[in-house]
Design a protein around this motif. Structure first.
Motif, PDB file in Angstrom:
ATOM      1  N   TRP A 202       0.847  -1.190   0.000  1.00  0.00           N
ATOM      2  CA  TRP A 202       0.000   0.000   0.000  1.00  0.00           C
ATOM      3  C   TRP A 202       0.880   1.237   0.000  1.00  0.00           C
ATOM      4  O   TRP A 202       1.894   1.303   0.714  1.00  0.00           O
ATOM      5  CB  TRP A 202      -0.914   0.010   1.224  1.00  0.00           C
TER       6      TRP A 202
ATOM      7  N   THR B 162      -2.214   6.995  -5.046  1.00  0.00           N
ATOM      8  CA  THR B 162      -2.561   7.862  -3.914  1.00  0.00           C
ATOM      9  C   THR B 162      -2.307   7.114  -2.604  1.00  0.00           C
ATOM     10  O   THR B 162      -2.112   5.891  -2.594  1.00  0.00           O
ATOM     11  CB  THR B 162      -4.042   8.264  -3.982  1.00  0.00           C
TER      12      THR B 162
ATOM     13  N   ILE C   3      -2.092  -0.963 -10.620  1.00  0.00           N
ATOM     14  CA  ILE C   3      -2.958  -0.566  -9.497  1.00  0.00           C
ATOM     15  C   ILE C   3      -3.882  -1.743  -9.176  1.00  0.00           C
ATOM     16  O   ILE C   3      -4.654  -2.191 -10.031  1.00  0.00           O
ATOM     17  CB  ILE C   3      -3.808   0.671  -9.836  1.00  0.00           C
TER      18      ILE C   3
ATOM     19  N   ARG D  21      -3.680   7.890 -10.024  1.00  0.00           N
ATOM     20  CA  ARG D  21      -4.303   6.847  -9.185  1.00  0.00           C
ATOM     21  C   ARG D  21      -3.350   6.340  -8.099  1.00  0.00           C
ATOM     22  O   ARG D  21      -3.765   5.558  -7.237  1.00  0.00           O
ATOM     23  CB  ARG D  21      -4.768   5.675 -10.066  1.00  0.00           C
TER      24      ARG D  21
ATOM     25  N   ASP E 125      -7.831   1.121  -5.816  1.00  0.00           N
ATOM     26  CA  ASP E 125      -7.757   2.568  -5.668  1.00  0.00           C
ATOM     27  C   ASP E 125      -8.127   3.001  -4.255  1.00  0.00           C
ATOM     28  O   ASP E 125      -8.817   2.293  -3.515  1.00  0.00           O
ATOM     29  CB  ASP E 125      -8.704   3.244  -6.666  1.00  0.00           C
ATOM     30  N   SER E 126      -7.663   4.209  -3.866  1.00  0.00           N
ATOM     31  CA  SER E 126      -8.020   4.814  -2.587  1.00  0.00           C
ATOM     32  C   SER E 126      -8.274   6.296  -2.827  1.00  0.00           C
ATOM     33  O   SER E 126      -7.363   7.027  -3.206  1.00  0.00           O
ATOM     34  CB  SER E 126      -6.904   4.623  -1.565  1.00  0.00           C
ATOM     35  N   ASP E 127      -9.494   6.719  -2.585  1.00  0.00           N
ATOM     36  CA  ASP E 127      -9.893   8.107  -2.834  1.00  0.00           C
ATOM     37  C   ASP E 127      -9.231   9.016  -1.792  1.00  0.00           C
ATOM     38  O   ASP E 127      -9.561   8.941  -0.601  1.00  0.00           O
ATOM     39  CB  ASP E 127     -11.415   8.228  -2.746  1.00  0.00           C
TER      40      ASP E 127
ATOM     41  N   TYR F 171     -10.144   9.129   2.261  1.00  0.00           N
ATOM     42  CA  TYR F 171      -9.314   8.296   3.141  1.00  0.00           C
ATOM     43  C   TYR F 171      -8.897   9.103   4.371  1.00  0.00           C
ATOM     44  O   TYR F 171      -8.298  10.179   4.246  1.00  0.00           O
ATOM     45  CB  TYR F 171      -8.076   7.802   2.374  1.00  0.00           C
TER      46      TYR F 171
ATOM     47  N   SER G 163      -3.512   3.431  -1.727  1.00  0.00           N
ATOM     48  CA  SER G 163      -3.862   2.597  -2.880  1.00  0.00           C
ATOM     49  C   SER G 163      -2.949   1.376  -2.882  1.00  0.00           C
ATOM     50  O   SER G 163      -1.800   1.438  -2.454  1.00  0.00           O
ATOM     51  CB  SER G 163      -3.723   3.380  -4.187  1.00  0.00           C
TER      52      SER G 163
END
Length: 478
Positions: A24, A63, A93, A61, A96-98, A102, A66
């Motif tokens: 991550w 981030t 990827i 993407r 994904d992690s917004d 987050y 993620s």
């Protein structure tokens, strides 16, 4: 290609080998440097990407948090803080992690209180990564210790109709409609119609069942969840926690103390040998936390010093009667610095008294023995003086009691008399008394709250921070 763990990669000598790593994203700097973590260590692995060769959509993407997979070349790092890095050849990827949603961003340092509210994500922080790796090591060390001693690991029941402590603070388990349970002719709830045909609770201890097994296998231990329905919102109490409870046939009180001391020193040393990096991190964290406190409230020992304190010192063995006299005559007591003054024999010692004995008086771990029978459980062996029982508590710096145990009362008549004195129906524990009817022998055991041990070894100050999902009054999330 097989994924390698970051902990192992960081120890590998770079020789331009191609490897695959997954984890991550902790940070992404200058669209070039990714700090990647997979939970195997608090240390991140630097991934170097060539942003000129990656689509802008893919770069956007990458981030915080993620999940990515990287295949690339392991090379010596030119930057500070790491010996090796991976030059990315292929990046995918995985999840994904917004970044807008987050809750754990690098620019913010969330409080432990906030992290308890998002316990499902707090594992991703350095603090909780270290805590739960140490917890894992301690659990393994417990099993390793008893296995090497030839003990049998016994699974005792979580659902039980007995109250091992006689405390009455138990969670009730029923299959009834709570709003409309069946009643008997006296208007009381008719548990004969319930799932088990009787009143059943979540266990507070596996000790009584453990004693049954010890009377056949000699040396056994349990390690499982236990439950207390105490409405206590403190930093030291949980409604659900794990207990380590060995029971040994042919043991007397001294044997019991020897085993408990050996076990504690074994598991602490094992954690230091296998998780030193995590413990050093937690020690530094604790030092920063201590700086926020007034000088008078700061610990005299660092976390590492406290752990070595317990390894380097033979535990002092003192009777309750001797301890009461020491406390009563202490300047702390005379100058009324204790919140609870010690004025007479028979009082139950508080954590402040226990810590005084360890940290101020003896300056080593202490085993207190031979407590008044009135403040201890019914199953403890009665001493010849008629006033005390063959009990023992182990006291550690900064935490007070960490282990409680005793030689068990093996004499049927003495045990029955004591049960009658405090109102425990003999017929309800007839199965337990059978161990005294058929081949009774001296035996002993102790209990160690696992979270209390993890609290001590990690230096955390709230017990809710050393169990993955704490259960406390008004809190049973996840």
């Amino acid at each position: 290609m097989t994924r390698l763990r970051i902990k192992d990669i960081l120890k590998t000598t770079p020789a331009n080998q191609t490897i695959t790593v997954k984890g991550w994203v902790r940070s992404f700097r200058n669209k070039t440097f990714i700090a990647l973590n997979d939970g195997s260590t608090n240390n991140n692995l630097q991934i170097v990407v060539d942003f000129n060769t990656l689509p802008e959509e893919l770069l956007n993407r990458i981030t915080t948090s993620s999940a990515i997979s990287v295949t690339g070349t392991l090379a010596a790092s030119l930057g500070k803080g790491q010996a090796v890095e991976v030059i990315s050849k292929e990046l995918t990827i995985l999840g994904d992690s917004d970044p807008e949603k987050y809750p754990l961003q690098l620019k913010n340092k969330p409080s432990l209180e906030f992290l308890r509210e998002i316990a499902h994500l707090r594992f991703r922080t350095n603090t909780f990564g270290a805590v739960f790796r140490v917890r894992n090591t301690l659990a393994f060390a417990v099993h390793k210790f008893f296995n090497e001693k030839g003990f049998l690991y016994m699974h005792t029941p979580i659902l039980t109709s007995s109250d091992a402590e006689g405390a009455g603070e138990m969670f009730h388990v029923t299959n009834f409609d709570i709003a409309n349970p069946p009643k008997d002719e006296n208007g009381k709830v008719d548990y004969k119609q319930d799932f088990f045909g009787k009143s059943v609770n979540l266990t507070v201890s596996g000790q009584l069942e453990g004693e049954l097994a010890a009377m056949a296998f000699s040396d056994i231990y349990t390690f499982g969840p236990t439950f207390r329905a105490e409405n206590s919102n403190t930093a030291r109490h949980l409604a659900e926690f794990w207990m380590i409870e060995p029971e040994m046939a042919f043991y007397e009180l001294k044997d019991n103390m020897d085993l408990a001391e050996e076990m504690l020193q074994y598991v602490i040393k094992y954690a230091l040998d296998n998780n030193l990096e995590d413990i050093q991190f937690l020690s530094q964290r604790l030092e920063e936390e201590e700086k926020q406190k007034p000088q008078t409230e700061r610990s005299e020992l660092s976390l590492l010093d406290k752990l070595k304190f317990c390894l380097d010192n033979k535990f002092e063995r003192v009777t309750y009667t001797q301890a009461i006299e020491i406390l009563r005559e202490s300047n702390h007591n005379k100058k009324k610095k204790f919140q609870y003054l010690v004025d007479k024999w028979g009082v139950d010692l508080q954590s402040e008294h226990e810590r005084y004995l360890v940290e101020k008086h003896f300056k080593k771990p202490v085993i207190l023995t031979d407590y008044p029978k009135e403040i201890k459980s019914f199953y403890m062996r009665q001493n010849d003086d008629g006033k005390t029982v063959a009990a023992m508590d182990i006291l550690f710096p900064g935490i007070g009691e960490i282990v409680g145990g005793s030689q068990r009362e093996e004499r049927l008549e003495k045990l029955e008399t004591r049960m009658n004195e405090i109102g425990i129906p003999l017929h309800e524990l007839s199965w337990y008394l059978d161990t005294r009817r058929f081949g009774s022998c001296p035996h002993a055991g102790f209990g160690l709250g696992f979270e209390r041990l993890v609290l001590f070894v990690t230096g955390m100050t709230n017990i809710r921070d050393v169990i993955p999902f704490p259960r406390t009054p008004n809190n049973c999330e996840f």
